[in-house]
Design an enzyme around this catalytic site. Structure first.
Site, PDB file in Angstrom:
ATOM      1  N   HIS A 164       0.849  -1.191   0.000  1.00 24.16           N
ATOM      2  CA  HIS A 164       0.000   0.000   0.000  1.00 24.16           C
ATOM      3  C   HIS A 164       0.887   1.246   0.000  1.00 24.16           C
ATOM      4  O   HIS A 164       2.036   1.188   0.439  1.00 24.16           O
ATOM      5  CB  HIS A 164      -0.880   0.037   1.261  1.00 24.16           C
ATOM      6  CG  HIS A 164      -1.955  -0.989   1.301  1.00 24.16           C
ATOM      7  ND1 HIS A 164      -2.079  -1.904   2.325  1.00 24.16           N
ATOM      8  CD2 HIS A 164      -2.982  -1.242   0.453  1.00 24.16           C
ATOM      9  CE1 HIS A 164      -3.137  -2.671   2.112  1.00 24.16           C
ATOM     10  NE2 HIS A 164      -3.699  -2.296   0.977  1.00 24.16           N
ATOM     11  N   CYS A 251      -2.350   0.512   9.939  1.00 27.20           N
ATOM     12  CA  CYS A 251      -3.447  -0.394   9.564  1.00 27.20           C
ATOM     13  C   CYS A 251      -4.390  -0.722  10.711  1.00 27.20           C
ATOM     14  O   CYS A 251      -5.539  -1.099  10.499  1.00 27.20           O
ATOM     15  CB  CYS A 251      -2.879  -1.726   9.054  1.00 27.20           C
ATOM     16  SG  CYS A 251      -1.607  -1.618   7.813  1.00 27.20           S
TER      17      CYS A 251
END
Length: 256
Positions: A164, A251
């Protein structure tokens, strides 16, 4: 300033989630302990936590950041790029609707993971990755524009070791970005003050500024020493078990 965070405890089947890691599997008891320490750190930064129970239908669901993008004005529910994770969005929606009256959604054929979204003040960097496609990115950009934010795309699909966008960058405030060496020369970050993370410590690029503190992954001494120059309290946290599942500090919570 953040005042709240949503977190979800990892379930017993956490080890069954998606990962590119090929070493020993995560130790569940250690993951729980690391998650608890993370939650306590957020509380010490002044955040009130909404702690959700494990979602055993979705082993990756402790990575709540991927399910939504939160702004001062609204929440945007995502549509994760991995089909096995799409049910996480409906599961977390009630917790988000407790705080946000305005809730938007990314729709097919768009895909978008929250881990690809880095807010830098009133600007959002939107990663185009293996999980977030251009259709989803454009949908998010439209929602953000309507709320008065600017955005730009950063294609990381050909950048090795970056799942990501936020695997490689973090907003430090005051015009500063922490950027992994692999991304440090990108034109998209021109105009910002760049603090580089050496290739051997790329994982350290995923840190989070929470109010007046900086939470960083433990075990990256060069990056930690560089970050001390910012004059912020540094909070190193062990996240070894989450790294084994391709996750990191950002996250594990939705902060707002």
């Amino acid at each position: 300033m953040f005042t709240h965070a949503i977190v979800r405890r990892p379930g017993e089947n956490f080890v069954s989630g998606l990962t590119s890691y090929r070493g020993d599997p995560p130790d569940y008891a250690k993951a729980l302990a690391q998650h608890e320490a993370y939650c306590r750190a957020l509380e010490r930064c002044g955040l009130q936590l909404s702690v959700l129970d494990p979602d055993l239908d979705h082993p990756d669901s402790t990575f709540v950041e991927d399910a939504a993008v939160l702004t001062r004005h609204s929440a945007i529910l995502t549509r994760p790029g991995a089909p096995s994770r799409r049910g996480e969005v409906a599961a977390i929606r009630p917790a988000i609707e407790q705080f946000f009256a305005s809730v938007h959604e990314i729709t097919a054929p768009g895909t978008l993971d929250g881990g690809d979204i880095c807010q830098a003040g009133n600007h959002f960097f939107i990663g185009i990755s293996r999980r977030t496609n251009e259709v989803g990115a454009r949908q998010l950009a439209a929602f953000l524009s309507a709320a008065g934010y600017t955005s730009s795309f950063v294609d990381v699909r050909e950048t090795g070791g970056i799942l990501h966008l936020k695997s490689g960058i973090a907003w430090l405030g005051d015009g500063k970005l922490l950027v992994a060496e692999e991304l440090a020369t990108r034109d998209e970050f021109r105009g910002y003050s760049i603090l580089r993370v050496a290739r051997e410590e790329t994982y350290a690029a995923n840190c989070i500024r929470v109010n007046d503190s900086l939470l960083i992954p433990a075990g990256y001494p060069v990056a930690e020493q560089s970050l001390k120059a910012l004059g912020l309290p540094i909070v190193p946290l062990e996240v070894s078990e989450f790294r084994k599942m391709d996750g990191g500090l950002s996250c594990l919570s939705l902060r707002f």
